[in-house]
Write a protein that holds these residues in place. Structure first.
Motif, PDB file in Angstrom:
ATOM      1  N   ASP A  55      25.414  35.489  -0.809  1.00 58.47           N
ATOM      2  CA  ASP A  55      25.360  36.256   0.441  1.00 58.47           C
ATOM      3  C   ASP A  55      25.195  35.298   1.619  1.00 58.47           C
ATOM      4  O   ASP A  55      24.155  35.264   2.287  1.00 58.47           O
ATOM      5  CB  ASP A  55      24.213  37.263   0.383  1.00 58.47           C
ATOM      6  N   VAL A  56      26.228  34.510   1.853  1.00 60.73           N
ATOM      7  CA  VAL A  56      26.230  33.461   2.880  1.00 60.73           C
ATOM      8  C   VAL A  56      27.467  33.631   3.754  1.00 60.73           C
ATOM      9  O   VAL A  56      28.551  33.941   3.257  1.00 60.73           O
ATOM     10  CB  VAL A  56      26.237  32.054   2.229  1.00 60.73           C
ATOM     11  N   ILE A  57      27.287  33.445   5.053  1.00 59.68           N
ATOM     12  CA  ILE A  57      28.399  33.423   6.004  1.00 59.68           C
ATOM     13  C   ILE A  57      28.390  32.067   6.693  1.00 59.68           C
ATOM     14  O   ILE A  57      27.356  31.640   7.211  1.00 59.68           O
ATOM     15  CB  ILE A  57      28.267  34.524   7.080  1.00 59.68           C
ATOM     16  N   VAL A  58      29.528  31.390   6.691  1.00 66.88           N
ATOM     17  CA  VAL A  58      29.663  30.121   7.397  1.00 66.88           C
ATOM     18  C   VAL A  58      30.692  30.289   8.509  1.00 66.88           C
ATOM     19  O   VAL A  58      31.814  30.740   8.253  1.00 66.88           O
ATOM     20  CB  VAL A  58      30.105  28.987   6.447  1.00 66.88           C
ATOM     21  N   CYS A  59      30.301  29.953   9.726  1.00 61.08           N
ATOM     22  CA  CYS A  59      31.217  30.044  10.873  1.00 61.08           C
ATOM     23  C   CYS A  59      31.664  28.653  11.303  1.00 61.08           C
ATOM     24  O   CYS A  59      30.865  27.709  11.340  1.00 61.08           O
ATOM     25  CB  CYS A  59      30.551  30.753  12.050  1.00 61.08           C
ATOM     26  N   ARG A  60      32.938  28.554  11.618  1.00 57.93           N
ATOM     27  CA  ARG A  60      33.540  27.308  12.120  1.00 57.93           C
ATOM     28  C   ARG A  60      34.369  27.632  13.372  1.00 57.93           C
ATOM     29  O   ARG A  60      34.652  28.799  13.663  1.00 57.93           O
ATOM     30  CB  ARG A  60      34.449  26.682  11.064  1.00 57.93           C
ATOM     31  N   THR A  61      34.790  26.580  14.070  1.00 52.38           N
ATOM     32  CA  THR A  61      35.527  26.778  15.309  1.00 52.38           C
ATOM     33  C   THR A  61      36.565  25.683  15.510  1.00 52.38           C
ATOM     34  O   THR A  61      36.427  24.575  14.988  1.00 52.38           O
ATOM     35  CB  THR A  61      34.557  26.788  16.508  1.00 52.38           C
ATOM     36  N   PHE A  62      37.595  25.998  16.287  1.00 53.10           N
ATOM     37  CA  PHE A  62      38.569  25.001  16.724  1.00 53.10           C
ATOM     38  C   PHE A  62      38.194  24.432  18.099  1.00 53.10           C
ATOM     39  O   PHE A  62      38.943  23.665  18.681  1.00 53.10           O
ATOM     40  CB  PHE A  62      39.968  25.621  16.793  1.00 53.10           C
ATOM     41  N   SER A  63      37.005  24.804  18.595  1.00 58.85           N
ATOM     42  CA  SER A  63      36.619  24.414  19.951  1.00 58.85           C
ATOM     43  C   SER A  63      36.150  22.976  20.066  1.00 58.85           C
ATOM     44  O   SER A  63      36.214  22.389  21.146  1.00 58.85           O
ATOM     45  CB  SER A  63      35.505  25.335  20.466  1.00 58.85           C
ATOM     46  N   LYS A  64      35.657  22.389  18.977  1.00 56.16           N
ATOM     47  CA  LYS A  64      34.980  21.098  19.078  1.00 56.16           C
ATOM     48  C   LYS A  64      35.900  19.950  18.679  1.00 56.16           C
ATOM     49  O   LYS A  64      36.608  19.416  19.514  1.00 56.16           O
ATOM     50  CB  LYS A  64      33.690  21.138  18.256  1.00 56.16           C
ATOM     51  N   ILE A  65      35.925  19.561  17.415  1.00 61.45           N
ATOM     52  CA  ILE A  65      36.724  18.394  17.048  1.00 61.45           C
ATOM     53  C   ILE A  65      38.205  18.608  17.333  1.00 61.45           C
ATOM     54  O   ILE A  65      38.936  17.675  17.656  1.00 61.45           O
ATOM     55  CB  ILE A  65      36.502  18.001  15.576  1.00 61.45           C
ATOM     56  N   TYR A  66      38.674  19.858  17.285  1.00 59.16           N
ATOM     57  CA  TYR A  66      40.087  20.128  17.542  1.00 59.16           C
ATOM     58  C   TYR A  66      40.413  20.168  19.038  1.00 59.16           C
ATOM     59  O   TYR A  66      41.578  20.223  19.417  1.00 59.16           O
ATOM     60  CB  TYR A  66      40.495  21.461  16.905  1.00 59.16           C
ATOM     61  N   GLY A  67      39.395  20.178  19.894  1.00 63.22           N
ATOM     62  CA  GLY A  67      39.638  20.140  21.339  1.00 63.22           C
ATOM     63  C   GLY A  67      40.321  21.375  21.886  1.00 63.22           C
ATOM     64  O   GLY A  67      41.124  21.279  22.810  1.00 63.22           O
ATOM     65  N   MET A  68      39.987  22.554  21.342  1.00 65.35           N
ATOM     66  CA  MET A  68      40.657  23.792  21.755  1.00 65.35           C
ATOM     67  C   MET A  68      39.668  24.824  22.294  1.00 65.35           C
ATOM     68  O   MET A  68      39.837  26.022  22.092  1.00 65.35           O
ATOM     69  CB  MET A  68      41.437  24.376  20.567  1.00 65.35           C
ATOM     70  N   ALA A  69      38.626  24.374  22.995  1.00 68.34           N
ATOM     71  CA  ALA A  69      37.579  25.294  23.453  1.00 68.34           C
ATOM     72  C   ALA A  69      38.144  26.451  24.259  1.00 68.34           C
ATOM     73  O   ALA A  69      37.699  27.598  24.133  1.00 68.34           O
ATOM     74  CB  ALA A  69      36.538  24.535  24.265  1.00 68.34           C
ATOM     75  N   GLY A  70      39.114  26.168  25.114  1.00 66.05           N
ATOM     76  CA  GLY A  70      39.676  27.218  25.964  1.00 66.05           C
ATOM     77  C   GLY A  70      40.728  28.067  25.290  1.00 66.05           C
ATOM     78  O   GLY A  70      41.213  29.030  25.896  1.00 66.05           O
TER      79      GLY A  70
END
Length: 377
Positions: A228-243
């Protein structure tokens, strides 16, 4: 008929605030408007080191995908979303149904706050990126906050002591923001063993790819095994796509279905999804991006040492520096055209500075000893 159609089009343009001129020329207002790029990013001459952005992205592969997909912006992004979910699922060896895509990880985290807040309380540290928890609180969700340890790290033992049947969700950010500190993998796994029998564990891994050992510092394998674990990731940081607003979660199929029911947007951003697909496996760009972040971080730490200061150990693209007064340092930096963060709540002596363009980090590095010297004198 031709005359009537032309009159209709002109009238429609006027009603929309678009006044065509004779010969199809742009109105003076439209002609005087700045180019699109000038509306985003730092103001001219400003060193923007306050928002944990990666100015070396998006990747060239992402930019090509944006250009190629722009003319398809009239269509919804369904198939592209499906492809991206498949790619994420393949990398992490999960079913695509275990992947939730959103408008940045922010949307997903907000949805989780609402969904689990309807079940019970949210247990979290008192200093982390809590924007999404505060969003839930504004909607009636109750949060239980636990003080950091004496080393400014997330105090997992203290959080464990606050667990009871009223807690539906336990949320941490690893590495933490704004401290930059990483909770060691063994400690996180032991914590998961304690939490998941009675509550869902949510780990915001926005900065995972910047840690020394990304594969070791994730709990995605627990989600893969049905925990019962949720892991969230983003393209905003290392991928440089914050906007460009693309993020995702990996969890169980049951949790994924619940999260989707609380998402606020429909479909996805065609340009952002295309960029994410193109750069997700762009190992060359990712290696270069990571190298620049690490170089900038080393420059910041060197400046901290030269200024006679200390900083917390960082595994992110920012550093949390102990200073005499964070707001005073921020103001002094702004006077030199360098933008950093001020104090976070009661943590008045801690100043967060992000890595960014290396020439901008150099401006911070040169200014910091001078500013601290003036404050001490």
């Amino acid at each position: 008929m031709h005359s009537n159609r032309r009159s209709f089009l002109v009238g429609a343009g006027l009603s929309a605030g678009i006044a065509p001129l004779a010969g199809g020329a742009l109105s003076p207002l439209a002609a005087a408007a700045p180019t699109a790029a000038s509306d985003f990013g730092p103001v001219g001459g400003e060193a923007l080191l306050s928002r944990n952005e990666n100015p070396y992205g998006p990747a060239p592969s992402a930019l090509r995908a944006v250009a190629e997909s722009a003319r398809m912006g009239c269509y919804y992004a369904d198939r592209g979303l499906g492809r991206l979910a498949d790619m994420i699922a393949e990398r992490h060896r999960v079913s695509p149904r275990q992947v939730v895509l959103g408008s940045g990880s922010t949307e997903i985290l907000c949805a989780i706050a609402l969904a689990w807040g309807a079940k019970g309380k949210v247990l979290c540290p008192d200093l982390f990126w809590d924007t999404t928890v505060r969003y839930g609180e504004r909607q009636g969700v109750e949060a239980v906050r636990v003080s950091l340890g004496s080393d400014m790290g997330v105090d997992l033992a203290a959080m464990t002591a606050r667990l009871d049947d009223s807690i539906a969700l336990v949320q941490v950010c690893n590495p933490n923001n704004p401290t930059g500190m990483l909770i060691p993998s063994a400690e996180m796994r032991a914590f998961a063993d304690t939490v998941t029998p009675t509550a869902t564990l949510l780990v915001d891994e926005a900065y995972n790819e910047l840690t020394d050992a990304p594969g070791d510092n994730t709990l995605i394998d627990l989600a893969r095994s049905g925990r019962d674990v949720i892991v969230c990731r983003t393209f905003s940081k290392i991928y440089g796509m914050a906007g460009m607003r693309v993020g995702y979660a990996v969890t169980t199929e049951e949790n994924a279905d619940l999260i989707r029911g609380y998402l606020m947007s429909f479909g996805g951003n065609v340009a952002g999804v295309a960029a994410a697909i193109a750069s997700y496996n762009d190992t060359g760009f990712l290696a270069d991006s990571r190298a620049k972040v690490l170089e900038g971080r080393a420059m910041i730490l060197d400046a901290v040492s030269k200024a006679g200061l200390t900083a917390l150990p960082s595994q992110t693209n920012f550093v949390y520096v102990k200073v005499p007064d964070a707001d005073t340092v921020r103001t002094a930096m702004e006077q030199r055209g360098v933008r950093i963060r001020g104090a976070y709540g009661p943590w008045k002596q801690w100043s967060r500075v992000s890595t960014g363009r290396l020439e901008d980090v150099e401006r911070y590095a040169q200014a910091l000893p001078e500013i601290i010297g003036q404050m001490s004198g």
